[in-house]
Motif scaffolding. Structure first.
Motif, PDB file in Angstrom:
ATOM      1  N   GLY A 110       0.887  -1.007  -0.177  1.00 49.50           N
ATOM      2  CA  GLY A 110      -0.026   0.084   0.149  1.00 49.50           C
ATOM      3  C   GLY A 110       0.572   1.228  -0.101  1.00 49.50           C
ATOM      4  N   ALA A 111       1.906   1.094   0.830  1.00 51.33           N
ATOM      5  CA  ALA A 111       2.769   2.501   0.703  1.00 51.33           C
ATOM      6  C   ALA A 111       3.427   2.536  -0.317  1.00 51.33           C
ATOM      7  CB  ALA A 111       3.833   2.081   2.007  1.00 51.33           C
ATOM      8  N   GLU A 112       3.973   1.317  -1.210  1.00 50.90           N
ATOM      9  CA  GLU A 112       4.681   1.628  -2.574  1.00 50.90           C
ATOM     10  C   GLU A 112       3.810   2.023  -3.517  1.00 50.90           C
ATOM     11  OE1 GLU A 112       8.278   1.327  -4.442  1.00 50.90           O
ATOM     12  OE2 GLU A 112       7.659   1.021  -2.204  1.00 50.90           O
ATOM     13  N   ALA A 113       2.323   1.570  -3.449  1.00 50.31           N
ATOM     14  CA  ALA A 113       1.527   1.893  -4.401  1.00 50.31           C
ATOM     15  C   ALA A 113       1.236   3.274  -4.529  1.00 50.31           C
ATOM     16  CB  ALA A 113       0.162   1.218  -4.487  1.00 50.31           C
ATOM     17  N   ASN A 114       1.024   4.233  -3.108  1.00 46.96           N
ATOM     18  CA  ASN A 114       0.614   5.387  -2.728  1.00 46.96           C
ATOM     19  C   ASN A 114       1.523   6.247  -1.729  1.00 46.96           C
ATOM     20  OD1 ASN A 114      -0.921   7.897  -2.126  1.00 46.96           O
ATOM     21  ND2 ASN A 114      -2.778   6.897  -2.055  1.00 46.96           N
ATOM     22  N   PHE A 115       2.664   6.565  -2.412  1.00 46.62           N
ATOM     23  CA  PHE A 115       3.571   7.165  -1.856  1.00 46.62           C
ATOM     24  C   PHE A 115       3.085   8.165  -0.708  1.00 46.62           C
ATOM     25  CE2 PHE A 115       6.854  10.643  -1.255  1.00 46.62           C
ATOM     26  CZ  PHE A 115       8.061   9.756  -0.772  1.00 46.62           C
ATOM     27  N   ASP A 116       2.023   9.280  -1.236  1.00 45.41           N
ATOM     28  CA  ASP A 116       1.900  10.616  -0.223  1.00 45.41           C
ATOM     29  C   ASP A 116       1.232   9.811   0.778  1.00 45.41           C
ATOM     30  OD1 ASP A 116       2.854  12.076  -2.115  1.00 45.41           O
ATOM     31  OD2 ASP A 116       0.868  12.350  -3.338  1.00 45.41           O
ATOM     32  N   LEU A 117       0.142   8.909   0.646  1.00 45.62           N
ATOM     33  CA  LEU A 117      -0.539   8.309   1.819  1.00 45.62           C
ATOM     34  C   LEU A 117       0.398   7.412   2.707  1.00 45.62           C
ATOM     35  CD1 LEU A 117      -3.207   7.719   2.992  1.00 45.62           C
ATOM     36  CD2 LEU A 117      -3.471   5.570   1.514  1.00 45.62           C
ATOM     37  N   GLY A 118       1.659   6.904   2.260  1.00 49.51           N
ATOM     38  CA  GLY A 118       2.253   6.224   3.120  1.00 49.51           C
ATOM     39  C   GLY A 118       3.177   7.116   3.843  1.00 49.51           C
ATOM     40  N   MET A 119       3.659   8.328   3.228  1.00 45.03           N
ATOM     41  CA  MET A 119       4.469   9.207   4.132  1.00 45.03           C
ATOM     42  C   MET A 119       3.399   9.790   5.045  1.00 45.03           C
ATOM     43  SD  MET A 119       7.710   9.426   3.343  1.00 45.03           S
ATOM     44  CE  MET A 119       8.055  11.279   3.662  1.00 45.03           C
ATOM     45  N   GLN A 120       2.432  10.122   4.734  1.00 49.26           N
ATOM     46  CA  GLN A 120       1.482  10.759   5.736  1.00 49.26           C
ATOM     47  C   GLN A 120       1.160  10.276   7.077  1.00 49.26           C
ATOM     48  OE1 GLN A 120      -2.421  11.879   3.891  1.00 49.26           O
ATOM     49  NE2 GLN A 120      -2.691  13.491   5.446  1.00 49.26           N
ATOM     50  N   VAL A 121       0.709   8.878   6.749  1.00 43.53           N
ATOM     51  CA  VAL A 121       0.168   8.134   7.769  1.00 43.53           C
ATOM     52  C   VAL A 121       1.552   7.331   8.476  1.00 43.53           C
ATOM     53  CG1 VAL A 121      -1.007   5.896   8.531  1.00 43.53           C
ATOM     54  CG2 VAL A 121      -1.819   7.493   6.723  1.00 43.53           C
ATOM     55  N   ASN A 122       2.526   7.038   7.867  1.00 42.48           N
ATOM     56  CA  ASN A 122       3.841   6.158   8.426  1.00 42.48           C
ATOM     57  C   ASN A 122       4.569   6.919   9.053  1.00 42.48           C
ATOM     58  OD1 ASN A 122       2.493   3.598   7.683  1.00 42.48           O
ATOM     59  ND2 ASN A 122       3.756   3.483   5.874  1.00 42.48           N
ATOM     60  N   LEU A 123       4.976   8.273   8.290  1.00 47.14           N
ATOM     61  CA  LEU A 123       5.914   9.115   8.921  1.00 47.14           C
ATOM     62  C   LEU A 123       5.295  10.288   9.631  1.00 47.14           C
ATOM     63  CD1 LEU A 123       8.846  10.026   9.381  1.00 47.14           C
ATOM     64  CD2 LEU A 123       8.708  11.055   7.145  1.00 47.14           C
ATOM     65  N   HIS A 124       4.625  11.185   8.924  1.00 47.73           N
ATOM     66  CA  HIS A 124       4.115  12.314   9.506  1.00 47.73           C
ATOM     67  C   HIS A 124       3.242  12.005  10.799  1.00 47.73           C
ATOM     68  CE1 HIS A 124       6.309  14.571   6.744  1.00 47.73           C
ATOM     69  NE2 HIS A 124       5.591  13.982   5.669  1.00 47.73           N
ATOM     70  N   ALA A 125       2.194  11.172  10.655  1.00 50.19           N
ATOM     71  CA  ALA A 125       1.397  10.811  11.852  1.00 50.19           C
ATOM     72  C   ALA A 125       2.298  10.367  12.802  1.00 50.19           C
ATOM     73  CB  ALA A 125       0.425   9.799  11.364  1.00 50.19           C
ATOM     74  N   THR A 126       3.397   9.599  12.721  1.00 54.49           N
ATOM     75  CA  THR A 126       3.976   8.976  13.877  1.00 54.49           C
ATOM     76  C   THR A 126       4.861  10.194  14.561  1.00 54.49           C
ATOM     77  OG1 THR A 126       4.323   7.134  12.784  1.00 54.49           O
ATOM     78  CG2 THR A 126       5.872   7.385  14.498  1.00 54.49           C
ATOM     79  N   LEU A 127       5.413  11.006  13.684  1.00 49.85           N
ATOM     80  CA  LEU A 127       6.142  12.286  14.445  1.00 49.85           C
ATOM     81  C   LEU A 127       4.972  13.069  15.147  1.00 49.85           C
ATOM     82  CD1 LEU A 127       8.282  14.200  14.551  1.00 49.85           C
ATOM     83  CD2 LEU A 127       7.775  15.103  12.121  1.00 49.85           C
ATOM     84  N   SER A 128       3.901  13.299  14.533  1.00 47.39           N
ATOM     85  CA  SER A 128       2.793  14.123  15.415  1.00 47.39           C
ATOM     86  C   SER A 128       2.601  13.442  16.762  1.00 47.39           C
ATOM     87  CB  SER A 128       1.552  14.234  14.591  1.00 47.39           C
ATOM     88  OG  SER A 128       1.768  15.026  13.383  1.00 47.39           O
TER      89      SER A 128
END
Length: 322
Positions: free
Chosen positions: A85-103
Protein backbone atom coordinates in the motif's frame (compact mmCIF):
# COMPACT_ATOMS: atom_id res chain seq x y z
CA UNK A 1 -3.48 0.56 36.96
CA UNK A 2 -1.15 1.21 33.96
CA UNK A 3 -2.88 3.27 31.27
CA UNK A 4 -1.82 2.21 27.77
CA UNK A 5 -2.64 3.90 24.46
CA UNK A 6 -2.74 1.65 21.38
CA UNK A 7 -2.86 3.31 17.95
CA UNK A 8 -3.98 1.29 14.95
CA UNK A 9 -6.10 -0.63 17.43
CA UNK A 10 -8.72 -1.74 14.90
CA UNK A 11 -6.12 -3.80 13.03
CA UNK A 12 -5.28 -7.42 13.64
CA UNK A 13 -2.26 -6.85 15.89
CA UNK A 14 -4.05 -4.08 17.79
CA UNK A 15 -7.01 -6.35 18.51
CA UNK A 16 -4.71 -9.26 19.35
CA UNK A 17 -2.73 -7.19 21.82
CA UNK A 18 -5.83 -5.57 23.34
CA UNK A 19 -7.36 -8.98 23.99
CA UNK A 20 -4.12 -10.19 25.58
CA UNK A 21 -3.79 -7.13 27.85
CA UNK A 22 -7.46 -7.28 28.80
CA UNK A 23 -6.96 -10.87 29.95
CA UNK A 24 -5.33 -9.30 33.04
CA UNK A 25 -7.11 -6.86 35.38
CA UNK A 26 -4.26 -4.38 35.82
CA UNK A 27 -4.28 -2.68 32.42
CA UNK A 28 -6.46 0.24 31.37
CA UNK A 29 -6.51 0.65 27.57
CA UNK A 30 -7.28 3.49 25.18
CA UNK A 31 -7.87 1.96 21.76
CA UNK A 32 -7.79 4.34 18.81
CA UNK A 33 -7.89 4.15 15.03
CA UNK A 34 -9.21 6.05 12.04
CA UNK A 35 -12.35 3.97 12.48
CA UNK A 36 -13.83 3.30 15.91
CA UNK A 37 -12.00 0.17 17.08
CA UNK A 38 -14.02 -2.55 18.79
CA UNK A 39 -13.20 -3.97 22.18
CA UNK A 40 -12.26 -7.60 21.45
CA UNK A 41 -15.20 -9.91 22.08
CA UNK A 42 -13.18 -12.43 24.07
CA UNK A 43 -11.75 -9.83 26.46
CA UNK A 44 -11.94 -10.90 30.10
CA UNK A 45 -11.97 -7.31 31.39
CA UNK A 46 -13.72 -5.28 28.65
CA UNK A 47 -14.69 -2.49 31.05
CA UNK A 48 -10.98 -1.65 31.34
CA UNK A 49 -10.92 -0.31 27.77
CA UNK A 50 -12.31 2.75 26.03
CA UNK A 51 -12.35 3.34 22.27
CA UNK A 52 -11.74 6.63 20.49
CA UNK A 53 -12.04 7.34 16.77
CA UNK A 54 -9.14 9.58 15.79
CA UNK A 55 -7.32 10.50 12.59
CA UNK A 56 -3.67 10.85 13.58
CA UNK A 57 -3.09 12.98 10.47
CA UNK A 58 -5.57 15.59 11.74
CA UNK A 59 -4.08 17.95 14.38
CA UNK A 60 -7.44 18.69 16.00
CA UNK A 61 -8.29 14.99 16.23
CA UNK A 62 -4.86 14.28 17.69
CA UNK A 63 -5.23 17.00 20.33
CA UNK A 64 -8.65 15.65 21.33
CA UNK A 65 -7.25 12.12 21.60
CA UNK A 66 -4.48 13.09 23.98
CA UNK A 67 -6.65 15.35 26.09
CA UNK A 68 -9.09 12.45 26.48
CA UNK A 69 -6.49 9.80 27.30
CA UNK A 70 -4.15 11.61 29.71
CA UNK A 71 -2.38 10.70 31.89
CA UNK A 72 -0.62 7.86 30.08
CA UNK A 73 1.86 5.24 31.26
CA UNK A 74 2.69 3.73 27.87
CA UNK A 75 1.92 4.00 24.16
CA UNK A 76 2.07 1.25 21.53
CA UNK A 77 2.23 2.64 18.00
CA UNK A 78 0.76 0.12 15.55
CA UNK A 79 -0.87 2.43 12.99
CA UNK A 80 0.38 2.37 9.41
CA UNK A 81 -0.06 1.75 5.70
CA UNK A 82 1.39 -1.64 4.83
CA UNK A 83 4.21 -2.41 2.39
CA UNK A 84 2.42 -2.77 -0.95
CA UNK A 85 0.00 0.00 0.00
CA UNK A 86 2.82 2.42 0.84
CA UNK A 87 4.59 1.53 -2.40
CA UNK A 88 1.44 2.09 -4.47
CA UNK A 89 0.55 5.42 -2.80
CA UNK A 90 3.69 7.28 -1.73
CA UNK A 91 1.87 10.34 -0.38
CA UNK A 92 -0.49 8.31 1.82
CA UNK A 93 2.37 6.17 3.12
CA UNK A 94 4.40 9.24 4.06
CA UNK A 95 1.42 10.91 5.70
CA UNK A 96 0.39 7.93 7.84
CA UNK A 97 3.66 6.08 8.41
CA UNK A 98 5.97 9.07 8.96
CA UNK A 99 4.14 12.33 9.59
CA UNK A 100 1.41 10.88 11.81
CA UNK A 101 4.03 9.06 13.87
CA UNK A 102 6.02 12.28 14.29
CA UNK A 103 2.85 14.07 15.38
CA UNK A 104 2.15 11.39 18.00
CA UNK A 105 5.72 11.61 19.28
CA UNK A 106 5.37 15.37 19.60
CA UNK A 107 2.28 14.87 21.74
CA UNK A 108 4.12 12.33 23.88
CA UNK A 109 7.03 14.75 24.27
CA UNK A 110 4.72 17.17 26.08
CA UNK A 111 3.88 14.70 28.86
CA UNK A 112 5.23 15.49 32.34
CA UNK A 113 7.60 12.50 32.34
CA UNK A 114 8.86 10.07 29.70
CA UNK A 115 6.62 7.05 29.16
CA UNK A 116 7.36 3.67 27.60
CA UNK A 117 6.73 3.80 23.83
CA UNK A 118 6.72 0.65 21.69
CA UNK A 119 7.06 1.39 17.98
CA UNK A 120 6.07 -1.31 15.48
CA UNK A 121 8.88 -1.32 12.94
CA UNK A 122 9.57 -4.00 10.36
CA UNK A 123 12.17 -6.27 8.80
CA UNK A 124 11.40 -4.25 5.64
CA UNK A 125 14.02 -1.71 6.78
CA UNK A 126 16.58 -4.13 5.31
CA UNK A 127 17.34 -4.30 1.60
CA UNK A 128 19.77 -6.19 -0.58
CA UNK A 129 22.60 -7.01 -0.58
CA UNK A 130 22.30 -8.80 2.73
CA UNK A 131 24.34 -11.40 4.56
CA UNK A 132 22.94 -14.92 4.99
CA UNK A 133 22.06 -14.11 8.61
CA UNK A 134 21.07 -10.61 9.76
CA UNK A 135 21.49 -8.98 13.14
CA UNK A 136 21.23 -5.40 14.39
CA UNK A 137 24.76 -4.58 13.22
CA UNK A 138 23.72 -4.93 9.55
CA UNK A 139 23.12 -1.52 7.95
CA UNK A 140 19.44 -1.06 7.00
CA UNK A 141 19.09 -0.04 3.33
CA UNK A 142 15.37 -0.36 2.52
CA UNK A 143 14.31 -0.95 -1.07
CA UNK A 144 10.72 0.19 -0.57
CA UNK A 145 8.92 3.28 0.69
CA UNK A 146 7.40 1.36 3.60
CA UNK A 147 10.80 0.26 4.90
CA UNK A 148 12.18 3.76 4.39
CA UNK A 149 9.36 5.30 6.42
CA UNK A 150 9.85 2.76 9.19
CA UNK A 151 13.58 3.45 9.30
CA UNK A 152 13.01 7.19 9.62
CA UNK A 153 10.66 6.59 12.54
CA UNK A 154 13.23 4.34 14.19
CA UNK A 155 15.67 7.26 14.09
CA UNK A 156 13.05 9.47 15.75
CA UNK A 157 12.43 6.88 18.48
CA UNK A 158 16.17 6.71 19.15
CA UNK A 159 16.63 10.46 19.34
CA UNK A 160 13.51 11.14 21.42
CA UNK A 161 14.73 8.46 23.85
CA UNK A 162 18.27 9.85 23.93
CA UNK A 163 16.90 13.30 24.71
CA UNK A 164 14.75 11.93 27.53
CA UNK A 165 11.42 12.80 25.86
CA UNK A 166 10.22 9.16 25.88
CA UNK A 167 11.44 5.74 26.99
CA UNK A 168 11.12 4.14 23.57
CA UNK A 169 12.09 1.05 21.64
CA UNK A 170 11.57 0.20 17.96
CA UNK A 171 10.65 -3.45 17.49
CA UNK A 172 11.29 -4.83 14.02
CA UNK A 173 8.44 -7.28 13.47
CA UNK A 174 8.79 -10.38 11.34
CA UNK A 175 5.81 -11.23 9.14
CA UNK A 176 3.03 -12.22 11.54
CA UNK A 177 1.48 -15.48 10.45
CA UNK A 178 -1.18 -16.86 10.52
CA UNK A 179 -3.45 -13.79 10.52
CA UNK A 180 -7.24 -14.20 10.44
CA UNK A 181 -9.57 -12.04 8.38
CA UNK A 182 -9.15 -10.73 4.86
CA UNK A 183 -5.96 -10.21 2.81
CA UNK A 184 -4.16 -6.94 3.50
CA UNK A 185 -2.10 -4.53 1.38
CA UNK A 186 1.11 -6.10 2.67
CA UNK A 187 3.34 -7.82 0.11
CA UNK A 188 3.57 -10.68 2.60
CA UNK A 189 -0.21 -11.05 2.92
CA UNK A 190 -0.22 -14.31 0.94
CA UNK A 191 1.80 -16.02 3.69
CA UNK A 192 -1.25 -16.04 5.96
CA UNK A 193 -3.51 -16.62 2.97
CA UNK A 194 -1.67 -19.87 2.21
CA UNK A 195 -3.11 -21.30 5.42
CA UNK A 196 -6.23 -19.23 6.01
CA UNK A 197 -7.82 -19.50 2.57
CA UNK A 198 -7.48 -23.27 2.00
CA UNK A 199 -8.94 -23.89 5.47
CA UNK A 200 -11.99 -21.90 4.27
CA UNK A 201 -11.91 -23.75 0.92
CA UNK A 202 -10.86 -20.59 -0.91
CA UNK A 203 -8.06 -20.06 -3.41
CA UNK A 204 -4.83 -18.31 -2.44
CA UNK A 205 -2.39 -17.02 -5.06
CA UNK A 206 1.29 -17.36 -4.19
CA UNK A 207 2.90 -14.41 -6.05
CA UNK A 208 6.13 -16.17 -7.00
CA UNK A 209 6.95 -19.59 -8.43
CA UNK A 210 9.68 -20.58 -6.01
CA UNK A 211 8.94 -23.08 -3.27
CA UNK A 212 12.41 -22.55 -1.81
CA UNK A 213 11.64 -18.88 -1.14
CA UNK A 214 12.01 -18.26 2.60
CA UNK A 215 10.32 -15.77 4.89
CA UNK A 216 10.98 -14.74 8.47
CA UNK A 217 7.76 -15.36 10.39
CA UNK A 218 6.38 -15.06 13.90
CA UNK A 219 3.17 -16.47 15.33
CA UNK A 220 0.54 -14.05 16.66
CA UNK A 221 0.68 -15.71 20.08
CA UNK A 222 4.44 -15.20 20.44
CA UNK A 223 4.24 -11.59 19.22
CA UNK A 224 1.52 -10.74 21.75
CA UNK A 225 3.54 -12.20 24.63
CA UNK A 226 6.65 -10.32 23.54
CA UNK A 227 4.79 -7.01 23.29
CA UNK A 228 3.39 -7.43 26.80
CA UNK A 229 6.93 -8.19 28.01
CA UNK A 230 8.28 -5.08 26.25
CA UNK A 231 5.85 -2.86 28.15
CA UNK A 232 7.67 -3.36 31.43
CA UNK A 233 11.19 -4.69 30.75
CA UNK A 234 14.04 -2.47 31.94
CA UNK A 235 16.23 -1.72 28.90
CA UNK A 236 18.89 0.10 30.96
CA UNK A 237 22.22 -1.62 30.47
CA UNK A 238 20.78 -3.75 27.66
CA UNK A 239 20.20 -1.14 24.94
CA UNK A 240 22.01 2.22 24.57
CA UNK A 241 19.70 5.23 24.64
CA UNK A 242 20.56 6.09 21.03
CA UNK A 243 20.20 2.50 19.72
CA UNK A 244 16.79 1.35 20.89
CA UNK A 245 16.12 -1.12 18.06
CA UNK A 246 15.52 -4.87 18.36
CA UNK A 247 14.87 -7.50 15.69
CA UNK A 248 11.97 -9.46 17.14
CA UNK A 249 12.17 -13.26 17.34
CA UNK A 250 10.97 -15.33 14.43
CA UNK A 251 11.63 -18.48 12.44
CA UNK A 252 12.74 -18.96 8.82
CA UNK A 253 10.18 -20.87 6.77
CA UNK A 254 10.07 -21.71 3.05
CA UNK A 255 6.97 -21.84 0.87
CA UNK A 256 7.40 -25.62 0.75
CA UNK A 257 7.68 -25.78 4.56
CA UNK A 258 4.38 -23.93 4.80
CA UNK A 259 2.70 -26.23 2.32
CA UNK A 260 3.99 -29.25 4.25
CA UNK A 261 2.65 -27.86 7.53
CA UNK A 262 -0.76 -27.21 5.96
CA UNK A 263 -0.91 -30.73 4.56
CA UNK A 264 0.19 -32.30 7.87
CA UNK A 265 -2.26 -30.40 10.02
CA UNK A 266 -5.27 -30.05 7.70
CA UNK A 267 -4.79 -32.69 5.01
CA UNK A 268 -3.20 -32.96 1.56
CA UNK A 269 -6.46 -32.01 -0.16
CA UNK A 270 -6.09 -28.42 1.07
CA UNK A 271 -3.08 -27.92 -1.20
CA UNK A 272 -5.34 -27.80 -4.27
CA UNK A 273 -6.45 -24.30 -3.20
CA UNK A 274 -2.93 -22.91 -3.63
CA UNK A 275 -2.12 -21.36 -7.01
CA UNK A 276 1.40 -20.29 -7.94
CA UNK A 277 1.72 -17.25 -10.23
CA UNK A 278 4.38 -14.61 -10.82
CA UNK A 279 3.66 -11.04 -9.71
CA UNK A 280 6.87 -9.12 -10.56
CA UNK A 281 6.07 -6.08 -8.37
CA UNK A 282 5.28 -8.13 -5.26
CA UNK A 283 8.14 -10.55 -5.88
CA UNK A 284 10.62 -7.67 -6.06
CA UNK A 285 9.49 -6.42 -2.66
CA UNK A 286 9.60 -9.90 -1.13
CA UNK A 287 13.09 -10.67 -2.42
CA UNK A 288 14.44 -7.40 -1.01
CA UNK A 289 13.77 -8.62 2.55
CA UNK A 290 16.00 -10.72 4.77
CA UNK A 291 15.21 -14.38 5.29
CA UNK A 292 17.26 -15.38 8.35
CA UNK A 293 17.90 -13.33 11.49
CA UNK A 294 20.14 -13.70 14.51
CA UNK A 295 17.93 -12.89 17.51
CA UNK A 296 20.70 -13.00 20.11
CA UNK A 297 19.99 -9.42 21.21
CA UNK A 298 16.26 -10.07 21.63
CA UNK A 299 16.89 -13.20 23.67
CA UNK A 300 19.46 -11.40 25.85
CA UNK A 301 16.79 -8.80 26.68
CA UNK A 302 14.36 -11.58 27.58
CA UNK A 303 12.07 -11.89 24.57
CA UNK A 304 10.44 -15.27 23.95
CA UNK A 305 11.37 -17.64 21.13
CA UNK A 306 8.81 -18.80 18.59
CA UNK A 307 8.15 -22.55 18.45
CA UNK A 308 7.44 -23.75 14.91
CA UNK A 309 5.31 -22.86 11.93
CA UNK A 310 3.31 -26.05 12.38
CA UNK A 311 2.37 -24.84 15.86
CA UNK A 312 1.31 -21.48 14.38
CA UNK A 313 -1.08 -23.35 12.05
CA UNK A 314 -2.48 -25.32 14.97
CA UNK A 315 -2.88 -22.11 17.00
CA UNK A 316 -4.83 -20.52 14.15
CA UNK A 317 -7.18 -23.49 13.84
CA UNK A 318 -7.77 -23.51 17.61
CA UNK A 319 -8.34 -19.74 17.84
CA UNK A 320 -10.72 -19.67 14.88
CA UNK A 321 -12.61 -22.78 15.96
CA UNK A 322 -12.01 -24.54 12.64
Amino acid sequence: MPKVLITGAAGFIGQLLAERLLSEPQYQLILTDVILPPIPERSLNPSNAITIKADLCDPSSLTLLFSSSAPLDAAILLHGIMSSGAEANFDLGMQVNLHATLSVLEQLRQLPSPIRVLYASSQAVYGQPLPAVIDETVQPTPEGSYGTQKLMCEALINDYTRRGFIDGVALRFPTICVRPGKPTAAASSFLSGMIREPLSRKECVIPLKDRHFRSWLCSPRTLAENLVFALSVDFQGKLPLHKRVVNMPGIGVSVQDMMDSLAKVAGEEKLKFLKEETDPVTERILRSWGTEFDNTLAYSVGFKKDVSFEQAVRDYIENEGI
